[in-house]
Enzyme design. Structure first.
Site, PDB file in Angstrom:
ATOM      1  N   ASP A  52    -139.555  98.168  52.952  1.00 51.09           N
ATOM      2  CA  ASP A  52    -139.456  96.723  52.781  1.00 51.09           C
ATOM      3  C   ASP A  52    -138.079  96.369  52.224  1.00 51.09           C
ATOM      4  OD1 ASP A  52    -142.088  96.521  53.559  1.00 51.09           O
ATOM      5  OD2 ASP A  52    -142.873  96.209  51.532  1.00 51.09           O
ATOM      6  N   LYS A  53    -137.619  95.178  52.517  1.00 51.78           N
ATOM      7  CA  LYS A  53    -136.293  94.735  52.085  1.00 51.78           C
ATOM      8  C   LYS A  53    -136.094  94.910  50.581  1.00 51.78           C
ATOM      9  CE  LYS A  53    -133.190  90.723  52.078  1.00 51.78           C
ATOM     10  NZ  LYS A  53    -132.978  89.317  52.521  1.00 51.78           N
TER      11      LYS A  53
END
Length: 235
Positions: A52-53
């Protein structure tokens, strides 16, 4: 962007990704991704998996198509041991266990996922490493690789990951909330969180490739370590 290379050989490279950086380009090509920077350095590079970012830590990229196929198969066969460290809100009861709860895309299709019986099988082991007054440091081992799996399963346990805007309250950790006598410094107008991003870090992977066994580790980032230091000091 300075690449924090944990390990590399002629077949693959392991990077410690900073929080806030995309693993690979998104559909809109809205901002540079880690893969973009790796392509500048290596030319050809192959995506094996994603983070995930706002999750920091260990991520693998293959340097050739053969290794890409091998590593992808290891992930698919669940032959790679993947460990994460996270700070959750509250204290987990029981302090360790396994979440075996399927995950599916949220009907709203807004990027969220959902724990649901109609979803895909999803298994996460968890173990509390340290418990503080209002937070816990937890190790997660994922046996499947669903989108937002740890975040969903932490929410399912009732103690979401700190600063998770999708599955928690999105609130970070503030020194004023854990320190008895806290005052803003003279130059501060408002308090900034000591942990103001998703408190989740991919820290260890173990696997065997071409007869060689690897155990790769990405140390905790400075913000993570500093937050733990304050939690311990004020517990």
């Amino acid at each position: 962007m300075k690449l924090n290379i944990v390990f590399e050989n002629e077949d693959f490279v392991a990077i410690s990704k900073p929080s806030g950086t995309l693993s690979v380009p998104d559909r809109k090509q809205s901002e540079p991704s880690l893969k973009d920077f790796l392509k500048q350095k290596y030319g050809e590079i192959f995506t094996v998996h994603r983070l995930d970012k706002f999750t920091s830590g260990l991520i693998l990229f293959a340097k050739n198509s053969g290794t890409h196929k091998q590593l992808s198969q290891l992930f698919e066969d669940r032959a790679i041991e993947k460990f994460y460290i996270g700070i959750v809100n509250g204290v987990l009861r029981p302090s360790s266990g396994t979440v075996n709860t399927p995950i599916m895309e949220h009907p709203a299709k807004d990027g969220r996922m959902l724990a649901h019986s109609k979803g895909k099988p999803s298994v996460t082991d968890y173990e509390t490493i340290e418990a503080f007054k209002n937070y816990s440091l937890v190790q997660f081992q994922i046996h499947t690789g669903r989108t937002h799996q740890i975040r969903i399963h932490a929410q399912y346990l009732g103690q979401p990951i700190v600063c998770d805007e999708l599955y928690g309250d999105g609130r970070g950790i503030y020194l004023s909330a854990i320190k008895k006598k806290y005052n803003l410094s003279k130059n501060q107008w408002e308090e900034r969180p000591i942990m103001g991003r998703l408190a989740l870090h991919s820290y260890n992977m173990r696997f065997t490739l071409n007869g060689e066994t690897y155990s790769l580790e990405a140390p905790l980032p400075k913000d993570f370590s500093a937050t733990l230091e304050q939690l311990r000091k004020n517990n």
